[in-house]
Design an enzyme around this catalytic site. Structure first.
Site, PDB file in Angstrom:
ATOM      1  CG  ASP A 163      -2.462  -0.126 -21.920  1.00 21.76           C
ATOM      2  OD1 ASP A 163      -1.298  -0.294 -21.509  1.00 21.76           O
ATOM      3  OD2 ASP A 163      -3.209  -1.066 -22.212  1.00 21.76           O
ATOM      4  CB  CYS A 212      -1.257 -10.270   1.704  1.00 20.39           C
ATOM      5  SG  CYS A 212      -2.607 -10.926   0.694  1.00 20.39           S
ATOM      6  CB  CYS A 259      -0.974 -17.378 -10.256  1.00 22.14           C
ATOM      7  SG  CYS A 259      -0.544 -17.367 -12.011  1.00 22.14           S
ATOM      8  CB  CYS A 273      -3.550 -12.141  -9.479  1.00 25.16           C
ATOM      9  SG  CYS A 273      -3.438 -11.095 -10.946  1.00 25.16           S
ATOM     10  CB  CYS A 323      -6.398  -7.785  -4.221  1.00 26.40           C
ATOM     11  SG  CYS A 323      -5.517  -6.491  -3.308  1.00 26.40           S
TER      12      CYS A 323
END
Length: 344
Positions: free
Chosen positions: A132, A189, A196, A242, A246
């Site tokens: 990252d 979905c 959000c 978010c 899930c």
């Protein structure tokens, strides 16, 4: 070299990885177009480094032309508690799950280096390790390597381990057997889009970072647009909404690495205490944490927005003490919070 790829995966499992897959650097031709559209729309906000290194980020093969394979690894940081519960405690701060303990960049990179050293000892070749901090499209490469797919919230998710994962990459000159890419399984979905708080998704699979609370609390410098402050609630570093909703998280692999386990003092810290931190106290509290990189000023700015959203008049005095803070964004946030609580 076919069996070497399987041995790599076995070694990754020993290191505690939730998943390991292999692809080629050129297996993500769609990345350049997506990135160009993202930048052209201005969705990157103040993250100028995305545009500065767009050529590399848009084509991993350009980053290191000699590389023949990319070993993608996923490590779980799935929480042992409900990360949404703190949102119902307005006098407390919500800190993103990934930042509630040690900086994953350091933890995961050490493991990837161990795997890379093992690979060199077994088969030679050259390697480069990325976690990252380089222009590498980790999520797209992880999908190409069969680890999962980029969901409508743009994060990687998997049928095997949900979406609470850190990603790392090992580029190598070895030509390893490649895995099949994973297909999309989001279906109809919309849970991640609908939850959000700031409507940061203009469409499925597209995110406007300028409206994302993770971006606003971590990357955005200066005052946050007043139209977005109320929607930030008590989220002071990142946002997990978010991810948390899930449905695939019912298969989430529990985090094996104890360095990712939440520090008790960061599960639901008191806003009043966080707002009082000076720079040395901030650095001491967040030593070894990813939070440290945003600095005391941006952190306290975020805390003050949360105080302004708390509806707790008893926190107004804390905000007022910072209305003359040397940092303009902190002082602005303190005045905003004070006015909000005066009216509550």
């Amino acid at each position: 070299m076919d069996d070497l790829g399987e041995r790599v995966k076995a070694e990754a499992a020993v290191l505690g990885m939730a998943g390991c897959g292999i692809c080629a650097p050129g297996d993500v031709p769609e990345v350049k177009g997506r990135l160009d559209a993202f930048l052209e729309a201005g969705f990157h906000g103040q993250m100028g480094w995305l545009a500065d290194r767009a050529a590399w980020r848009g084509d991993p093969a350009v980053l290191w032309p000699e590389a023949r394979s990319v070993i993608m690894l996923a490590e779980s940081y799935a929480p042992d508690h409900d990360p949404m519960a703190v949102l119902g405690q307005p006098d407390r701060a919500a800190v993103s799950v990934y930042a509630q303990n040690r900086d994953y960049h350091d933890v995961l990179k050490k493991k990837l280096k161990r795997l890379a050293r093992w690979l060199i000892a077994e088969a030679g070749g050259e390697v480069k390790v990325f976690v990252d901090t380089a222009p590498v499209p980790e999520k797209a490469l992880a999908q190409a390597a069969g680890l999962g797919w980029q969901g409508k919230h743009t994060n990687l998710l998997s049928r095997d381990f949900g979406n609470w994962v850190f990603l790392g990459a090992i580029f190598t000159t070895l030509d390893l057997k490649k895995d099949a890419a994973e297909a999309d399984h989001c279906g109809s979905c919309r849970a991640c889009l609908d939850i959000c708080p700031t409507d940061a998704f203009p469409a499925p699979y597209r995110m406007d970072a300028r409206r994302c609370i993770s971006y606003l609390t971590i990357e955005h410098k200066g005052p946050v647009d007043e139209d977005l402050r109320a929607a930030m609630g008590n989220r002071i570093y990142g946002c997990d909404d978010c991810l948390a909703v899930c449905p695939w998280n019912k298969f989430a692999a529990r985090a094996q690495e104890m360095k990712y386990a939440a520090r008790e003092e960061l599960r639901a810290p008191q806003l009043a205490e966080l707002a009082a931190l000076d720079d040395p106290e901030f650095r001491a509290l967040f030593s070894g944490s990813p939070i440290k990189r945003i600095g005391r000023d941006r952190f306290v700015r975020n805390v003050l927005y949360a105080i302004g959203n708390s509806g707790r008049p008893e926190l107004r005095d804390r905000a007022q003490t910072l209305t003359d803070d040397p940092d303009p964004a902190v002082a602005d946030a303190a005045r905003w919070a004070s006015e909000r609580l005066k009216a509550s």
